[in-house]
Design an enzyme around this catalytic site. Structure first.
Site, PDB file in Angstrom:
ATOM      1  N   GLU A 178       0.834  -1.209   0.000  1.00  0.00           N
ATOM      2  CA  GLU A 178       0.000   0.000   0.000  1.00  0.00           C
ATOM      3  C   GLU A 178       0.868   1.258   0.000  1.00  0.00           C
ATOM      4  O   GLU A 178       0.742   2.135   0.864  1.00  0.00           O
ATOM      5  CB  GLU A 178      -0.995  -0.022   1.169  1.00  0.00           C
ATOM      6  CG  GLU A 178      -1.963  -1.188   1.029  1.00  0.00           C
ATOM      7  CD  GLU A 178      -3.212  -1.127   1.910  1.00  0.00           C
ATOM      8  OE1 GLU A 178      -3.289  -0.264   2.799  1.00  0.00           O
ATOM      9  OE2 GLU A 178      -4.115  -1.961   1.688  1.00  0.00           O
ATOM     10  N   GLU A 314      -4.619  -8.851  -0.423  1.00  0.00           N
ATOM     11  CA  GLU A 314      -5.493  -8.577   0.727  1.00  0.00           C
ATOM     12  C   GLU A 314      -6.926  -8.508   0.229  1.00  0.00           C
ATOM     13  O   GLU A 314      -7.238  -7.685  -0.638  1.00  0.00           O
ATOM     14  CB  GLU A 314      -5.121  -7.266   1.437  1.00  0.00           C
ATOM     15  CG  GLU A 314      -3.798  -7.359   2.166  1.00  0.00           C
ATOM     16  CD  GLU A 314      -3.459  -6.117   2.984  1.00  0.00           C
ATOM     17  OE1 GLU A 314      -4.377  -5.393   3.416  1.00  0.00           O
ATOM     18  OE2 GLU A 314      -2.256  -5.873   3.172  1.00  0.00           O
TER      19      GLU A 314
END
Ligand code: AHR
Length: 514
Positions: A178, A314
């Site tokens: 991220e 994820e």
């Protein structure tokens, strides 16, 4: 309300599609809340049965899932993690503050050796997520050397001093996480440049060939994927090959969570929800198909031969934490609703077998959409666990298209169409497996499948459902939500008819004859 019309479908058992990567059934364990400590790892002095501090009830439960890989140590934590603090005698390991998750102290007692021991106990491949946000190129490069170098070298010597003679095999390597947020707040272009550099110095040591996965987009941020693909595929950039002719990055990732609710602070309860909340959750889960397809299309433009993999490292539901628990620990219960979110996702993953090489549910134990929940010495299997187990024969199987000939049952949710029936199929060894989900909260659905191309024997099935959508299992309780033998599938000639109860998930195994 009248029952919906039967769904008519065709499955050509002799027309196989791309292989479903086993790694789409991957997992994720972060230093977050009680995932590692209490969940996987209780420490060597614990009275909970363990091996080297790794709790054995959790290992035994997860072994039944044939977990193909386990991602660690984060998530956001990965970009604050300095691996050298997690090796050597435990009493000498420096401590740190886990700023992302609860602002608690991390004692680094679970580090590289403990993680690799966990993977060995689980029989799974490690997927190590390296620190780009606050780490250095050298630090990451040395971690690879420490883990995987066979010959003599400073890091291989250090590993031996810490008790491990042989290198480990580590294939999957994450370059950041991220990076658009907790992993460094970078722009896509900034990260693409960083990823190229970090990946270059993650060397293949001997015959340990790394599969480097660059951190990717959130949801439908396709420009992020495009920026990465420009760099990774070598188009419009400086080229992807390093001086040895090996591409430094083999895959790009993205994250997609099933999160609804008016604000991030009000995501809704995991257990206390209305039928409208339930359908809204399913609509968001169904969005995985659109988002995965969007990233795949961008990749196709740069990489039509599909040399570069797509990874969703994820995914899963994200609700409000259980009342009374630390908001930074992301502990949530898991109901039949979560199980149906999982089964929907797997149908999508199977359909994208040509591009999707890996997916990792967030997270395996005690965090978000978990497989198992623990409470002291107690442990319970969640409804989601059962979907992973019932579906495990899709791992490494050849995908089969399920051609639905009639209109798929659907309902309107917030002005959008939610398809309430979902299916996927595959063939492996001597059997085909059908996975079938009926999302309708109240109505059963009948599926009539024309099985073509191969003769099959008697179907055998399992069914996961419960009286209530919010049914769930509590550590120390009876584990009331569990699959049972399914007698709703019957075969006449080459026609398979399946009666699926409301809000249910079923698998039907068909032995191939001849
Ligand atoms: O899974 C929990 C967190 O969600 C991860 O640490 C992060 O990558 C994502 O935002």
């Amino acid at each position: 309300m009248p029952a919906p019309a039967p769904v008519n479908a065709v499955v050509d058992l002799d027309v196989t599609g791309p292989t479903i990567s086993p790694h789409v059934y991957g997992h994720f364990a972060e230093h977050l809340g009680r995932c590692i400590y209490d969940g996987f790892y209780v420490g060597e002095d614990s009275e909970v049965p363990h091996e080297g501090g790794v709790r054995l009830d959790v290992v035994e439960a997860l072994r039944a899932l044939d977990i193909p890989n386990l991602r660690w140590p984060g998530g956001c934590f990965a970009d604050e993690y300095h691996w050298m603090n997690g090796i050597g005698p435990k009493e000498d390991r420096p401590r740190m503050v886990n700023t992302h998750w609860g602002d608690v102290e991390e004692n680094n007692h679970f580090g590289t050796h403990e993680f690799m021991a966990l993977c060995e106990l689980l029989g799974t491949e490690p997927y190590v997520s390296g620190n780009v946000g606050s780490g250095t190129v050298r630090e990451m490069s040395e971690w690879v050397e420490y883990l995987t170098r066979r010959g003599d070298s400073p890091m291989a010597r250090l590993r031996r001093e810490n008790g491990r003679e042989e290198p480990w095999k580590v294939r999957f390597w994450g370059i950041g996480n991220e990076a658009w947020g907790c992993g460094g707040n970078m722009t896509a272009e900034e990260f693409a440049a960083q990823a190229r550099t970090f990946a270059t110095y993650c060397r293949d040591q001997g015959d340990n060939r790394l599969y480097r996965i660059a951190a990717g987009a959130s949801d439908d941020d396709y420009p992020w994927t495009e920026a990465l693909m420009r760099t990774v595929s070598g188009l419009g950039g400086r080229g992807a090959d390093d001086r040895h002719g090996h591409a430094p990055i083999q895959a790009v990732s993205f994250h997609y969570y099933t999160v609804t609710g008016p604000t991030w602070e009000q995501k809704g309860s995991a257990t206390d929800f209305t039928a409208e909340d339930y359908y809204r959750t399913m609509l968001k889960a169904q969005g995985m198909e659109r988002v995965l397809g969007g990233h795949a299309r961008v990749m196709d433009a740069y990489d039509p031969d599909k040399r570069i993999g797509l990874v969703c490292d994820e995914w899963g539901t994200w609700f409000d934490v259980e009342p009374g628990t630390n908001p930074g620990f992301l502990y949530q219960q898991n109901t039949l609703r979560d199980a149906l979110v999982a089964s929907l996702h797997f149908d999508v993953f199977h359909r994208f077998a040509d591009r999707l090489v890996m997916a990792n549910i967030a997270q395996t134990v005690n965090v978000l959409q978990a497989m198992v929940l623990t409470d002291g010495p107690e442990m319970v299997l969640t409804p989601t666990y059962h979907v992973f187990r019932m579906n495990r024969h899709h791992q490494g199987a050849a995908s089969l298209a399920v051609h639905v000939l009639s209109d798929t049952p659907a309902r309107e949710v917030d002005g959008q169409e939610l398809r309430t029936f979902s299916a996927s199929a595959s063939v492996r060894d001597d059997a085909a497996l059908l996975s079938l989900t009926n999302l309708d909260a109240e109505q059963p659905v009948t599926l009539v499948v024309d099985l073509r191309g191969r003769a099959v024997g008697e179907p055998a099935g399992e069914l996961l459902t419960a009286a209530e959508l919010s049914a769930h299992n509590v550590p120390g309780g009876a584990g009331a939500v569990a699959p049972r033998a399914f007698d709703g599938a019957r075969l006449e000639g080459s026609t398979l008819t399946v009666e699926l109860p409301p809000h249910s998930f079923a698998t039907v195994r068909l032995p191939l004859l001849g």
